[in-house]
Design an enzyme around this catalytic site. Structure first.
Site, PDB file in Angstrom:
ATOM      1  N   ASP A 156      10.014  13.105  58.280  1.00 50.66           N
ATOM      2  CA  ASP A 156      10.987  12.385  57.124  1.00 50.66           C
ATOM      3  C   ASP A 156      12.344  12.857  57.538  1.00 50.66           C
ATOM      4  O   ASP A 156      12.928  14.099  57.158  1.00 50.66           O
ATOM      5  CB  ASP A 156      10.427  13.163  55.728  1.00 50.66           C
ATOM      6  N   GLY A 157      13.146  12.026  57.696  1.00 51.52           N
ATOM      7  CA  GLY A 157      14.779  12.034  57.607  1.00 51.52           C
ATOM      8  C   GLY A 157      15.288  11.974  59.158  1.00 51.52           C
ATOM      9  O   GLY A 157      14.821  12.568  60.229  1.00 51.52           O
ATOM     10  N   SER A 194      11.442   4.305  53.624  1.00 56.13           N
ATOM     11  CA  SER A 194      11.715   5.257  52.538  1.00 56.13           C
ATOM     12  C   SER A 194      12.491   3.918  51.434  1.00 56.13           C
ATOM     13  O   SER A 194      13.617   3.608  52.142  1.00 56.13           O
ATOM     14  CB  SER A 194      12.549   6.207  52.651  1.00 56.13           C
ATOM     15  N   HIS A 239       7.202   4.865  51.233  1.00 54.01           N
ATOM     16  CA  HIS A 239       7.665   6.200  50.927  1.00 54.01           C
ATOM     17  C   HIS A 239       8.509   6.033  49.886  1.00 54.01           C
ATOM     18  O   HIS A 239       9.438   5.718  49.681  1.00 54.01           O
ATOM     19  CB  HIS A 239       8.183   6.814  52.212  1.00 54.01           C
ATOM     20  N   SER A 274      17.030   4.397  56.276  1.00 54.26           N
ATOM     21  CA  SER A 274      18.211   3.708  56.799  1.00 54.26           C
ATOM     22  C   SER A 274      17.914   2.767  58.134  1.00 54.26           C
ATOM     23  O   SER A 274      18.090   1.625  58.372  1.00 54.26           O
ATOM     24  CB  SER A 274      19.584   4.500  57.156  1.00 54.26           C
ATOM     25  N   GLY A 318      17.545  15.412  50.109  1.00 56.08           N
ATOM     26  CA  GLY A 318      18.474  14.851  49.084  1.00 56.08           C
ATOM     27  C   GLY A 318      19.097  13.534  49.367  1.00 56.08           C
ATOM     28  O   GLY A 318      19.464  12.684  48.284  1.00 56.08           O
ATOM     29  N   MET A 340      10.532  15.794  45.524  1.00 51.56           N
ATOM     30  CA  MET A 340      11.533  16.771  45.718  1.00 51.56           C
ATOM     31  C   MET A 340      12.141  17.266  44.537  1.00 51.56           C
ATOM     32  O   MET A 340      13.228  16.881  43.854  1.00 51.56           O
ATOM     33  CB  MET A 340      12.616  16.299  46.785  1.00 51.56           C
ATOM     34  N   ASP A 372      10.732   8.293  47.422  1.00 52.12           N
ATOM     35  CA  ASP A 372      11.724   9.675  47.089  1.00 52.12           C
ATOM     36  C   ASP A 372      12.017   9.990  45.842  1.00 52.12           C
ATOM     37  O   ASP A 372      13.068   9.678  45.283  1.00 52.12           O
ATOM     38  CB  ASP A 372      12.819   9.464  48.023  1.00 52.12           C
ATOM     39  N   HIS A 418       6.814  11.347  47.617  1.00 47.20           N
ATOM     40  CA  HIS A 418       7.647  12.599  48.036  1.00 47.20           C
ATOM     41  C   HIS A 418       8.169  13.240  46.944  1.00 47.20           C
ATOM     42  O   HIS A 418       9.230  12.739  46.694  1.00 47.20           O
ATOM     43  CB  HIS A 418       8.254  12.332  49.253  1.00 47.20           C
ATOM     44  N   MET A 477      10.453  17.939  57.036  1.00 52.69           N
ATOM     45  CA  MET A 477      11.638  17.532  56.948  1.00 52.69           C
ATOM     46  C   MET A 477      12.465  17.637  58.002  1.00 52.69           C
ATOM     47  O   MET A 477      12.675  18.840  58.532  1.00 52.69           O
ATOM     48  CB  MET A 477      12.087  18.148  55.734  1.00 52.69           C
ATOM     49  N   MET A 487      13.414  12.601  43.195  1.00 46.25           N
ATOM     50  CA  MET A 487      14.687  13.503  43.315  1.00 46.25           C
ATOM     51  C   MET A 487      14.938  14.049  41.938  1.00 46.25           C
ATOM     52  O   MET A 487      15.457  13.156  41.032  1.00 46.25           O
ATOM     53  CB  MET A 487      15.593  13.464  44.068  1.00 46.25           C
TER      54      MET A 487
HETATM   55  C1  DX5 Z   1      15.516  12.560  52.198  1.00 48.26           C
HETATM   56  C2  DX5 Z   1      14.210  11.683  51.881  1.00 48.26           C
HETATM   57  C3  DX5 Z   1      13.973  10.926  53.185  1.00 48.26           C
HETATM   58  C4  DX5 Z   1      15.162   9.995  53.470  1.00 48.26           C
HETATM   59  C5  DX5 Z   1      14.952   9.365  54.861  1.00 48.26           C
HETATM   60  O1  DX5 Z   1      15.571  13.756  51.052  1.00 48.26           O
HETATM   61  O2  DX5 Z   1      13.136  12.574  51.810  1.00 48.26           O
HETATM   62  O3  DX5 Z   1      12.712  10.094  52.881  1.00 48.26           O
HETATM   63  O4  DX5 Z   1      15.232   8.888  52.415  1.00 48.26           O
HETATM   64  O5  DX5 Z   1      15.965   8.381  54.986  1.00 48.26           O
HETATM   65  P1  DX5 Z   1      16.652   8.249  56.508  1.00 48.26           P
HETATM   66  O6  DX5 Z   1      15.427   7.690  57.286  1.00 48.26           O
HETATM   67  O7  DX5 Z   1      17.782   7.234  56.157  1.00 48.26           O
HETATM   68  O8  DX5 Z   1      17.155   9.490  56.932  1.00 48.26           O
HETATM   69 ZN    ZN Z   2      11.210  11.405  51.795  1.00 48.32          ZN
END
Ligand code: DX5
Ligand code: ZN
Length: 225
Positions: free
Chosen positions: A176-177, A12, A37, A199, A146, A72, A39, A70, A141, A41
């Protein structure tokens, strides 16, 4: 995009250098990323704001694998064509983003993209029971959306329930997460095939020193078995 249920690692870019996305995408793909990926938002559906269609379009020429977008955001439908134009391969909307997920998934496919639906931790698997034939991907998730770097919320039971609901349909289960070497075995065992990791992939590396990206990807892949 042919259907392949083997384990795919999807870094991501939320965890990447925001001032250097193009180079980061090239670096992490060169180090073994299977998908990228992205994100999106909106600061409304989630309490954070990242980027929109122009950024995704600018990234398209750097992504040689799969651009997994993705959303959000809420509402979704008004933006579907913009993400198709931006070159998204997979476009995932949250089932919680509005009352018409059936129509949203139809519209995503109608715009020529693979259609994904995402479920927040509190949302039951049953919420997608009547749209399985409109899905190419279900994103489970394992954090409240976020932010990156959050602690993993165990959704193994929901993943297994979805695995059984899906049967032999060609639908990816994406997690995811909070995915890392510790949690990857759990989710792979439960039936997931696309592991998003921010991360856990980008930690310790940089565009100038990308080797840790590859080490992290290989470690997560090995842990998933
Ligand atoms: C959170 C995102 C995830 C996030 C994952 O809202 O949808 O994709 O970036 O990050 P890590 O792997 O650090 O939890
Ligand atoms: Zn995501």
């Amino acid at each position: 995009m042919s259907f392949d249920r083997s384990i795919k690692i999807a870094p991501s870019i939320l965890a990447a250098d925001f001032a250097n996305f193009g180079a980061e995408v090239q670096a992490v793909e060169a180090q073994g990323a299977d998908w990228i990926h992205i994100d999106v938002m909106d600061g409304h559906f989630v309490p954070n704001l990242t980027f929109g269609p122009p950024m995704v379009k600018a990234l398209r020429r750097h992504v040689k694998t799969v651009m997994d977008v993705h959303l959000m955001i809420a509402p979704v439908d008004a933006y579907i064509d913009a993400y198709a134009d931006a070159g998204a391969d997979v476009l995932t909307a949250h089932v919680e983003a509005g009352p018409h997920i059936h129509r949203t998934l139809q519209a995503i496919r109608g715009a020529g993209m693979k259609a994904g639906v995402a479920l927040n931790p509190g949302t039951p698997a049953a919420s997608v029971a009547h749209v399985l034939d409109l899905c190419d991907l279900i994103c489970v998730m394992t954090v409240n959306p976020g932010f990156g770097g959050q602690s993993f919320i165990d959704m193994s039971a929901k993943i297994a329930e979805l695995r059984s609901m899906i049967g032999d349909r060609e639908i990816h289960i994406e997690i995811d997460g909070g995915v890392d070497v510790g949690t990857a075995p759990l989710v792979a065992q439960a039936g997931a095939d696309v592991l998003v990791a921010g991360s856990a992939v980008f930690r310790g590396g940089s565009v100038d020193d990308p080797a840790p990206y590859g080490e992290n990807i290989r470690a997560i892949r090995a842990a998933a078995g």
